[in-house]
Design a protein around this motif. Structure first.
Motif, PDB file in Angstrom:
ATOM      1  N   ARG A  15       0.873  -1.135  -0.105  1.00  0.00           N
ATOM      2  CA  ARG A  15      -0.109  -0.035   0.191  1.00  0.00           C
ATOM      3  C   ARG A  15       0.668   1.236   0.122  1.00  0.00           C
ATOM      4  O   ARG A  15       0.389   2.121   0.796  1.00  0.00           O
ATOM      5  N   GLU A  17       0.926   3.661  -2.570  1.00  0.00           N
ATOM      6  CA  GLU A  17       0.618   4.764  -3.081  1.00  0.00           C
ATOM      7  C   GLU A  17      -0.128   5.017  -1.948  1.00  0.00           C
ATOM      8  O   GLU A  17      -0.269   6.721  -1.991  1.00  0.00           O
ATOM      9  N   LEU A  18      -0.767   5.029  -0.696  1.00  0.00           N
ATOM     10  CA  LEU A  18      -1.079   6.040   0.515  1.00  0.00           C
ATOM     11  C   LEU A  18      -0.100   6.605   0.943  1.00  0.00           C
ATOM     12  O   LEU A  18      -0.440   7.753   1.781  1.00  0.00           O
ATOM     13  N   GLU A  20       2.371   9.348   1.282  1.00  0.00           N
ATOM     14  CA  GLU A  20       2.921  10.872   0.340  1.00  0.00           C
ATOM     15  C   GLU A  20       4.301  11.162   0.935  1.00  0.00           C
ATOM     16  O   GLU A  20       4.139  11.469   2.997  1.00  0.00           O
TER      17      GLU A  20
END
Length: 101
Positions: A15, A17-18, A20
């Motif tokens: 995950r 992509e979660l 930043e």
């Protein structure tokens, strides 16, 4: 969101992509960039300094004062969880000041 004070935080895993990642001096994060801490569920702070460069007072300012202030600002901005990553072996009961901060 993950903030690093000297290096860009990096995470490669489930995950990813979660997450930043941002690089920012902690002194800026608690002053001119404080609004960036609003709106996240979880914030990670990756901090560290070298005492030879900053001295004990500078190290305490970064790793304690600025880190605590950034966490407070994140919580005020709606964050539910703050994590601080500083050093392997860090402990309030360590025998050396480096690992106690």
């Amino acid at each position: 969101v993950a903030y690093g004070n000297s290096r860009m935080p990096k995470y490669e895993g489930q995950r990813q992509e979660l997450l930043e990642c941002r690089q920012c001096k902690m002194a800026d994060l608690v002053t001119s960039r404080a609004s960036e801490l609003e709106g996240f569920d979880t914030v990670f702070f990756h901090v560290g300094t070298q005492r030879a460069k900053a001295g004990l007072e500078g190290q305490m300012l970064l790793e304690y004062d600025h880190s605590l202030e950034a966490a407070k600002l994140a919580l005020q901005g709606g964050c539910k969880t703050c994590h601080l990553v500083s050093s392997m072996g860090a402990s309030s009961t360590a025998s050396t000041p480096y690992f106690r901060t």
